[in-house]
Design a protein around this motif. Structure first.
Motif, PDB file in Angstrom:
ATOM      1  N   SER A   7       0.626  -0.976  -0.360  1.00 61.18           N
ATOM      2  CA  SER A   7      -0.073   0.347   0.315  1.00 61.18           C
ATOM      3  C   SER A   7       0.444   1.435  -0.064  1.00 61.18           C
ATOM      4  O   SER A   7       0.218   2.025  -0.160  1.00 61.18           O
ATOM      5  CB  SER A   7      -1.301  -0.223   1.356  1.00 61.18           C
ATOM      6  N   ILE A   8       1.630   0.941   0.756  1.00 58.47           N
ATOM      7  CA  ILE A   8       2.529   2.396   0.405  1.00 58.47           C
ATOM      8  C   ILE A   8       3.478   2.626  -1.101  1.00 58.47           C
ATOM      9  O   ILE A   8       4.078   3.632  -1.021  1.00 58.47           O
ATOM     10  CB  ILE A   8       3.719   2.155   1.963  1.00 58.47           C
ATOM     11  N   TYR A   9       3.999   1.168  -1.226  1.00 55.10           N
ATOM     12  CA  TYR A   9       4.670   1.679  -2.279  1.00 55.10           C
ATOM     13  C   TYR A   9       3.657   2.353  -3.519  1.00 55.10           C
ATOM     14  O   TYR A   9       4.157   3.137  -4.058  1.00 55.10           O
ATOM     15  CB  TYR A   9       5.319   0.708  -2.824  1.00 55.10           C
ATOM     16  N   TYR A  10       2.179   1.533  -3.447  1.00 57.79           N
ATOM     17  CA  TYR A  10       1.509   2.136  -4.480  1.00 57.79           C
ATOM     18  C   TYR A  10       0.772   3.900  -4.028  1.00 57.79           C
ATOM     19  O   TYR A  10       1.032   4.525  -5.321  1.00 57.79           O
ATOM     20  CB  TYR A  10      -0.035   0.874  -4.461  1.00 57.79           C
ATOM     21  N   LEU A  11       1.194   4.045  -3.006  1.00 63.14           N
ATOM     22  CA  LEU A  11       0.714   5.364  -2.540  1.00 63.14           C
ATOM     23  C   LEU A  11       2.081   6.664  -2.907  1.00 63.14           C
ATOM     24  O   LEU A  11       1.260   7.365  -3.538  1.00 63.14           O
ATOM     25  CB  LEU A  11       1.061   5.764  -0.374  1.00 63.14           C
ATOM     26  N   GLN A  12       2.992   6.388  -2.757  1.00 62.68           N
ATOM     27  CA  GLN A  12       4.506   6.436  -3.084  1.00 62.68           C
ATOM     28  C   GLN A  12       4.481   6.604  -4.774  1.00 62.68           C
ATOM     29  O   GLN A  12       4.821   7.713  -5.277  1.00 62.68           O
ATOM     30  CB  GLN A  12       5.816   6.117  -2.609  1.00 62.68           C
ATOM     31  N   GLU A  13       3.502   5.689  -5.332  1.00 59.97           N
ATOM     32  CA  GLU A  13       3.724   6.092  -6.783  1.00 59.97           C
ATOM     33  C   GLU A  13       3.236   6.883  -7.399  1.00 59.97           C
ATOM     34  O   GLU A  13       3.486   7.297  -8.173  1.00 59.97           O
ATOM     35  CB  GLU A  13       3.683   4.789  -7.550  1.00 59.97           C
ATOM     36  N   LEU A  14       1.752   6.977  -6.415  1.00 58.62           N
ATOM     37  CA  LEU A  14       0.891   7.801  -6.979  1.00 58.62           C
ATOM     38  C   LEU A  14       1.427   8.888  -7.125  1.00 58.62           C
ATOM     39  O   LEU A  14       0.854  10.243  -7.420  1.00 58.62           O
ATOM     40  CB  LEU A  14      -0.967   6.969  -6.008  1.00 58.62           C
ATOM     41  N   LYS A  15       1.580   9.410  -5.553  1.00 58.22           N
ATOM     42  CA  LYS A  15       2.316  10.771  -5.564  1.00 58.22           C
ATOM     43  C   LYS A  15       2.947  11.641  -6.616  1.00 58.22           C
ATOM     44  O   LYS A  15       3.279  12.155  -7.091  1.00 58.22           O
ATOM     45  CB  LYS A  15       2.735  10.669  -3.898  1.00 58.22           C
ATOM     46  N   TYR A  16       4.234  10.376  -6.987  1.00 62.06           N
ATOM     47  CA  TYR A  16       5.097  10.694  -8.020  1.00 62.06           C
ATOM     48  C   TYR A  16       4.472  10.693  -9.260  1.00 62.06           C
ATOM     49  O   TYR A  16       4.240  11.718  -9.976  1.00 62.06           O
ATOM     50  CB  TYR A  16       6.167   9.190  -8.022  1.00 62.06           C
ATOM     51  N   ARG A  17       2.978  10.298  -9.388  1.00 61.26           N
ATOM     52  CA  ARG A  17       2.546  10.052 -10.770  1.00 61.26           C
ATOM     53  C   ARG A  17       2.328  11.540 -10.942  1.00 61.26           C
ATOM     54  O   ARG A  17       1.695  12.477 -11.905  1.00 61.26           O
ATOM     55  CB  ARG A  17       1.409   9.346 -11.231  1.00 61.26           C
ATOM     56  N   LEU A  18       1.266  11.977  -9.433  1.00 61.99           N
ATOM     57  CA  LEU A  18       0.857  13.414  -8.977  1.00 61.99           C
ATOM     58  C   LEU A  18       1.200  14.393  -9.398  1.00 61.99           C
ATOM     59  O   LEU A  18       1.325  15.324 -10.314  1.00 61.99           O
ATOM     60  CB  LEU A  18       0.161  13.285  -7.931  1.00 61.99           C
ATOM     61  N   ALA A  19       2.788  13.997  -8.875  1.00 63.26           N
ATOM     62  CA  ALA A  19       3.931  15.243  -9.220  1.00 63.26           C
ATOM     63  C   ALA A  19       3.939  15.084 -10.355  1.00 63.26           C
ATOM     64  O   ALA A  19       4.663  16.773 -10.619  1.00 63.26           O
ATOM     65  CB  ALA A  19       4.897  14.389  -8.503  1.00 63.26           C
ATOM     66  N   TYR A  20       4.622  14.482 -11.257  1.00 62.75           N
ATOM     67  CA  TYR A  20       4.394  14.284 -12.559  1.00 62.75           C
ATOM     68  C   TYR A  20       3.719  15.657 -13.193  1.00 62.75           C
ATOM     69  O   TYR A  20       4.222  16.175 -14.389  1.00 62.75           O
ATOM     70  CB  TYR A  20       4.362  13.362 -13.107  1.00 62.75           C
ATOM     71  N   ALA A  21       2.121  15.102 -13.313  1.00 64.69           N
ATOM     72  CA  ALA A  21       1.019  16.125 -13.587  1.00 64.69           C
ATOM     73  C   ALA A  21       0.865  17.540 -13.555  1.00 64.69           C
ATOM     74  O   ALA A  21       0.752  18.292 -14.098  1.00 64.69           O
ATOM     75  CB  ALA A  21       0.430  15.178 -13.671  1.00 64.69           C
ATOM     76  N   ILE A  22       1.418  17.563 -11.606  1.00 68.05           N
ATOM     77  CA  ILE A  22       1.517  18.524 -11.690  1.00 68.05           C
ATOM     78  C   ILE A  22       2.575  19.542 -11.859  1.00 68.05           C
ATOM     79  O   ILE A  22       2.656  21.167 -12.465  1.00 68.05           O
ATOM     80  CB  ILE A  22       1.458  18.749 -10.090  1.00 68.05           C
ATOM     81  N   PHE A  23       3.632  19.097 -12.105  1.00 68.69           N
ATOM     82  CA  PHE A  23       4.957  19.820 -12.450  1.00 68.69           C
ATOM     83  C   PHE A  23       4.420  20.351 -14.164  1.00 68.69           C
ATOM     84  O   PHE A  23       5.419  21.292 -14.382  1.00 68.69           O
ATOM     85  CB  PHE A  23       6.043  19.321 -12.442  1.00 68.69           C
ATOM     86  N   GLY A  24       4.141  19.144 -14.849  1.00 66.88           N
ATOM     87  CA  GLY A  24       4.326  19.108 -16.522  1.00 66.88           C
ATOM     88  C   GLY A  24       2.856  20.113 -16.240  1.00 66.88           C
ATOM     89  O   GLY A  24       3.889  21.224 -17.895  1.00 66.88           O
TER      90      GLY A  24
END
Length: 240
Positions: A7-24
């Motif tokens: 669960s922690i791994y998927y939450l971290q990946e989701l955080k990275y995906r959202l960060a990519y979208a926001i910074f993009g």
């Protein structure tokens, strides 16, 4: 413990995906704001030498508006792509292929729409309505287009074009579970629904609602006609 770590791994990946979208999206906004004047010149009608600005902060907020629209439009595509990459490991093969083909189709559809169709529509609308100011001979009438008003009309047209692809997808999904006679029978309800959606997403004036609602009706009629031609084609194959 393994479930917690997963669960922690998927939450971290989701955080990275959202960060990519926001910074993009932020990067797109900064890029479009850097080249904001050239971006506006792309949409200027041919032969127009100037626009009128009546407010002190109008030009600044106009630049801000057009850059926000561009960045959030492309940022939405980045967000959907990142969401697809996040969900992809948990999808079945047919679901993965369906979503991937849908994303590629949407990308090609909007690319062709804004490169080939959008400039033609803008040119036709400009030539159609600008002729009224040129042919008005009762009094001395000078047509001086306002930048904010012109971009607002482009934004309304952009809404109609942006909603065209989801409209087509929705009609195709409804087509799977219905028949052509039902579409013909409830055609009036479809018209009312189209203008209701247009009234919800546009300012309260007839022109804006027509610009948004009319393409929905056109897509509905095109879908109905294609459906009819497809049925006739299948009948000819069975007869042959």
């Amino acid at each position: 413990m393994n479930r917690l770590q997963t669960s922690i791994y998927y939450l971290q990946e989701l955080k990275y995906r959202l960060a990519y979208a926001i910074f993009g999206t932020i990067f797109l906004f900064s890029t479009t704001y850097t080249y904001k004047q050239g971006l506006i010149f792309i949409f200027l009608p041919k032969g127009l030498s100037h626009f009128v600005s009546t407010g002190l902060t109008e030009i600044f907020f106009t630049y801000l508006q057009i850059c926000t629209i561009f960045s959030f439009s492309f940022g939405l595509g980045i967000t959907l792509t990142q969401l697809y990459l996040f969900l992809r490991p948990g999808l079945y093969a047919f679901e993965d292929n369906t979503i991937f083909n849908l994303l590629i189709t949407a990308f090609l559809f909007y690319t062709c729409l804004y490169i080939f169709v959008f400039p033609i529509i803008v040119k036709v609308f400009w030539e159609l309505f600008s002729t009224y100011s040129q042919n008005f001979t009762a009094i001395d009438l000078t047509f001086e287009p306002r930048l904010q008003d012109y971009l607002n009309h482009l934004q309304q047209l952009n809404k109609a074009l942006t909603l065209s692809f989801p409209c087509l997808i929705t009609l195709n999904i409804i087509q799977i579970y219905t028949n052509r006679q039902t579409w013909v029978k409830y055609r009036g309800i479809a018209y009312i629904t189209a203008f209701s959606i247009a009234a919800f997403i546009t300012p309260p004036d007839v022109l804006s609602q027509t610009l948004i609602g009319l393409p929905f009706i056109v897509f509905y009629e095109i879908q109905l006609k294609v459906w009819s031609l497809h049925e006739e084609y299948k009948k000819q194959l069975l007869v042959g």
